[in-house]
Design a protein around this motif. Sequence first.
Motif, mmCIF file in Angstrom:
data_model
loop_
_atom_site.group_PDB
_atom_site.id
_atom_site.type_symbol
_atom_site.label_atom_id
_atom_site.label_comp_id
_atom_site.label_asym_id
_atom_site.label_seq_id
_atom_site.Cartn_x
_atom_site.Cartn_y
_atom_site.Cartn_z
ATOM 1 N N LEU A 138 13.550 23.233 -9.448
ATOM 2 C CA LEU A 138 13.058 21.865 -9.611
ATOM 3 C C LEU A 138 14.046 20.983 -10.369
ATOM 4 O O LEU A 138 14.259 19.822 -10.014
ATOM 5 C CB LEU A 138 11.701 21.877 -10.318
ATOM 6 N N VAL A 139 14.647 21.526 -11.422
ATOM 7 C CA VAL A 139 15.632 20.750 -12.192
ATOM 8 C C VAL A 139 16.854 20.435 -11.332
ATOM 9 O O VAL A 139 17.337 19.304 -11.318
ATOM 10 C CB VAL A 139 16.041 21.495 -13.487
ATOM 11 N N LEU A 140 17.330 21.426 -10.604
ATOM 12 C CA LEU A 140 18.486 21.186 -9.740
ATOM 13 C C LEU A 140 18.165 20.192 -8.633
ATOM 14 O O LEU A 140 19.008 19.369 -8.264
ATOM 15 C CB LEU A 140 18.985 22.507 -9.152
ATOM 16 N N LEU A 141 16.951 20.222 -8.123
ATOM 17 C CA LEU A 141 16.532 19.253 -7.110
ATOM 18 C C LEU A 141 16.448 17.853 -7.697
ATOM 19 O O LEU A 141 16.855 16.873 -7.060
ATOM 20 C CB LEU A 141 15.183 19.669 -6.527
ATOM 21 N N ALA A 142 15.939 17.751 -8.918
ATOM 22 C CA ALA A 142 15.811 16.444 -9.561
ATOM 23 C C ALA A 142 17.173 15.804 -9.836
ATOM 24 O O ALA A 142 17.311 14.583 -9.762
ATOM 25 C CB ALA A 142 15.025 16.581 -10.863
ATOM 26 N N PHE A 143 18.181 16.606 -10.148
ATOM 27 C CA PHE A 143 19.504 16.083 -10.462
ATOM 28 C C PHE A 143 20.471 16.195 -9.285
ATOM 29 O O PHE A 143 21.674 16.086 -9.475
ATOM 30 C CB PHE A 143 20.095 16.830 -11.665
ATOM 31 N N GLN A 144 19.954 16.397 -8.112
ATOM 32 C CA GLN A 144 20.788 16.643 -6.949
ATOM 33 C C GLN A 144 21.800 15.527 -6.704
ATOM 34 O O GLN A 144 22.971 15.784 -6.442
ATOM 35 C CB GLN A 144 19.908 16.823 -5.721
ATOM 36 N N GLU A 145 21.377 14.282 -6.805
ATOM 37 C CA GLU A 145 22.278 13.175 -6.474
ATOM 38 C C GLU A 145 22.847 12.474 -7.696
ATOM 39 O O GLU A 145 23.966 11.993 -7.657
ATOM 40 C CB GLU A 145 21.541 12.166 -5.598
ATOM 41 N N HIS A 146 22.085 12.392 -8.763
ATOM 42 C CA HIS A 146 22.494 11.537 -9.875
ATOM 43 C C HIS A 146 22.920 12.281 -11.128
ATOM 44 O O HIS A 146 23.379 11.667 -12.076
ATOM 45 C CB HIS A 146 21.352 10.582 -10.241
ATOM 46 N N GLY A 147 22.763 13.571 -11.148
ATOM 47 C CA GLY A 147 23.047 14.316 -12.367
ATOM 48 C C GLY A 147 24.512 14.690 -12.511
ATOM 49 O O GLY A 147 25.222 14.925 -11.548
ATOM 50 N N LEU A 168 18.413 22.126 -17.850
ATOM 51 C CA LEU A 168 18.063 23.434 -17.319
ATOM 52 C C LEU A 168 17.831 24.436 -18.442
ATOM 53 O O LEU A 168 16.836 25.167 -18.450
ATOM 54 C CB LEU A 168 19.172 23.925 -16.384
ATOM 55 N N THR A 169 18.720 24.442 -19.412
ATOM 56 C CA THR A 169 18.574 25.353 -20.546
ATOM 57 C C THR A 169 17.306 25.066 -21.335
ATOM 58 O O THR A 169 16.542 25.985 -21.650
ATOM 59 C CB THR A 169 19.808 25.255 -21.466
ATOM 60 N N SER A 170 17.060 23.795 -21.634
ATOM 61 C CA SER A 170 15.889 23.462 -22.439
ATOM 62 C C SER A 170 14.592 23.757 -21.700
ATOM 63 O O SER A 170 13.633 24.265 -22.288
ATOM 64 C CB SER A 170 15.930 22.005 -22.893
ATOM 65 N N VAL A 171 14.547 23.488 -20.406
ATOM 66 C CA VAL A 171 13.331 23.751 -19.640
ATOM 67 C C VAL A 171 13.051 25.253 -19.576
ATOM 68 O O VAL A 171 11.908 25.689 -19.755
ATOM 69 C CB VAL A 171 13.445 23.140 -18.217
ATOM 70 N N ILE A 172 14.080 26.055 -19.354
ATOM 71 C CA ILE A 172 13.881 27.501 -19.260
ATOM 72 C C ILE A 172 13.502 28.094 -20.619
ATOM 73 O O ILE A 172 12.611 28.936 -20.704
ATOM 74 C CB ILE A 172 15.124 28.179 -18.656
#
Length: 75
Positions: A24-33, A42-46
């Motif tokens: 989900l995090v990688l999908l959310a930052f797919q274009e703008h991250g 990613l680290t904080s969410v995990i």
Amino acid sequence: MGNTLPLARYVDWSVTTPILLAGLVLLAFQEHGKTGEVGGYLTSVIVLDVLMIVTGLIFGRVPDAARGATDERAS
């Protein structure tokens, strides 16, 4: 009936939910991250996810009486 704790459930959650959240995090930052931003989120969410699972495991081991639970079947 005693309070049984299915330890396998918590082990499964500690493996599968970080994978789901990483996707989900990688999908959310797919274009703008940017690479640094994605790694930080990613680290904080995990870490927070695993912390949530560990606190659930700890709370699940606390006896019902200590949690203030009542046995409504006795009424």
